[in-house]
Design an enzyme around this catalytic site. Sequence first.
Site, PDB file in Angstrom:
ATOM      1  N   LYS A 116       0.787  -1.328   0.133  1.00  0.00           N
ATOM      2  CA  LYS A 116      -0.024   0.024  -0.015  1.00  0.00           C
ATOM      3  C   LYS A 116       0.832   1.067   0.133  1.00  0.00           C
ATOM      4  O   LYS A 116       0.190   2.373  -0.473  1.00  0.00           O
ATOM      5  CB  LYS A 116      -0.884  -0.049   1.039  1.00  0.00           C
ATOM      6  CG  LYS A 116      -2.321  -1.027   0.985  1.00  0.00           C
ATOM      7  CD  LYS A 116      -3.510  -0.567   1.805  1.00  0.00           C
ATOM      8  CE  LYS A 116      -4.487  -1.643   1.562  1.00  0.00           C
ATOM      9  NZ  LYS A 116      -5.763  -1.309   2.466  1.00  0.00           N
ATOM     10  N   LYS A 198      -5.614 -11.307  -8.141  1.00  0.00           N
ATOM     11  CA  LYS A 198      -6.826 -11.582  -7.272  1.00  0.00           C
ATOM     12  C   LYS A 198      -7.820 -10.630  -8.148  1.00  0.00           C
ATOM     13  O   LYS A 198      -7.483  -9.552  -8.344  1.00  0.00           O
ATOM     14  CB  LYS A 198      -6.650 -11.003  -5.815  1.00  0.00           C
ATOM     15  CG  LYS A 198      -7.275 -11.988  -4.872  1.00  0.00           C
ATOM     16  CD  LYS A 198      -6.941 -11.645  -3.447  1.00  0.00           C
ATOM     17  CE  LYS A 198      -8.094 -10.932  -2.773  1.00  0.00           C
ATOM     18  NZ  LYS A 198      -7.740 -10.882  -1.451  1.00  0.00           N
ATOM     19  N   LYS A 201     -11.303  -4.564  -7.036  1.00  0.00           N
ATOM     20  CA  LYS A 201     -12.008  -3.176  -7.578  1.00  0.00           C
ATOM     21  C   LYS A 201     -11.037  -2.245  -8.434  1.00  0.00           C
ATOM     22  O   LYS A 201     -11.621  -1.614  -9.118  1.00  0.00           O
ATOM     23  CB  LYS A 201     -12.774  -2.472  -6.320  1.00  0.00           C
ATOM     24  CG  LYS A 201     -11.660  -2.150  -5.496  1.00  0.00           C
ATOM     25  CD  LYS A 201     -12.230  -1.309  -4.193  1.00  0.00           C
ATOM     26  CE  LYS A 201     -11.030  -0.714  -3.459  1.00  0.00           C
ATOM     27  NZ  LYS A 201     -10.336  -1.238  -2.495  1.00  0.00           N
TER      28      LYS A 201
END
Length: 336
Positions: A116, A198, A201
């Site tokens: 992140k 994976k 969104k």
Amino acid sequence: MENTEKKVMFSGIQPSGDLHLGNYLGAIRNWVALSDEYTCYYCIVDEHSITVRQNPAELRKRSTVQLAQYIACGLDPQKNTLFIQSHVHEHAELGWILNCYTMFGELSRMTQFKDKSAKNAENINGGLFTYPALMAADILLYNAHYVPVGADQKQHVELARDVAVRFNNIYGDTFVVPEPYIPKVGARIMSLSNPSSKMSKSDPAGCVFLMDSPDEISRKFKRAVTDSDTEHCVRYAPDEKPGVANLMGIYSSVTGKTFEEIETEFDGKGYGVFKPAVGDAVIEKLRPIREEAERMINDKEYLKGIYTEGAQRAEYVARKTLRKVTKRIGFVEKPF
Ligand code: TRP
């Protein structure tokens, strides 16, 4: 009803994006099956989601939409405690305390933090770094034995374990030491456009959202990546044909058919028949969920009732745990 013999489950999803097929098949659907056997808490972790900048109006909307979707997916709000993290202020309080029992080195090793911070280089804030201490608080407040999570969150649950053990060693038995709960039949759903990552969104073309219209779902499946070999046959070979394997996994998850049955069903038919068939099966699976969620989203009072009751039930347990903790670490008891 509270049943002391039942083991406790806790899990949460961030309201930072719309829920998708991966969340449903990989997580929420399994939660439904656990409702009878365990005392379950499912949280909408809005405090975690602000570690990345959010649009306030969207965050607010998504939090209640997510609750409607939890219920539409089959989570019974009577059998499960469904609530919004920020409504139970004990999370933030225990989160702070656990920060003081979580090491800089441990937090630095977290792969999600590294990922992140690479993605949000302009906003590597303290919350992003100490995120796992808040997550440990979520879990430990409810004396959770098991934490159903995907493989990407296992490291955080293990850290919560380490923190619980460390605290117990210093102050005596305080926390239940939690374990990750990786479902036996867990479907790991990959992106339709890039089957090596994976479903997420952040890659909308490869992501089927629970609220997508049938037309959108159909379009996404027709464009799904299969493989570049010339065989063009529906055969389960995850290494050679990851796109096909992913579509088979999805089809198997929504229809209950085995890979062998799927191979037989599409024998000699090619991807032009297979891909729309998977799309249609997903459309039918998601249709009642979308319709039910849409109905509830318009019933704001109903949803408010659910998250109010959920927060009250959660707070009752959380408050007891926090009291015990503050007493042990030496805070003066609050007189009111
Ligand atoms: N970190 C989890 C995720 O991003 C969300 C989460 C927050 C969570 N608190 C939790 C999951 C407690 C399980 C238990 O997916």
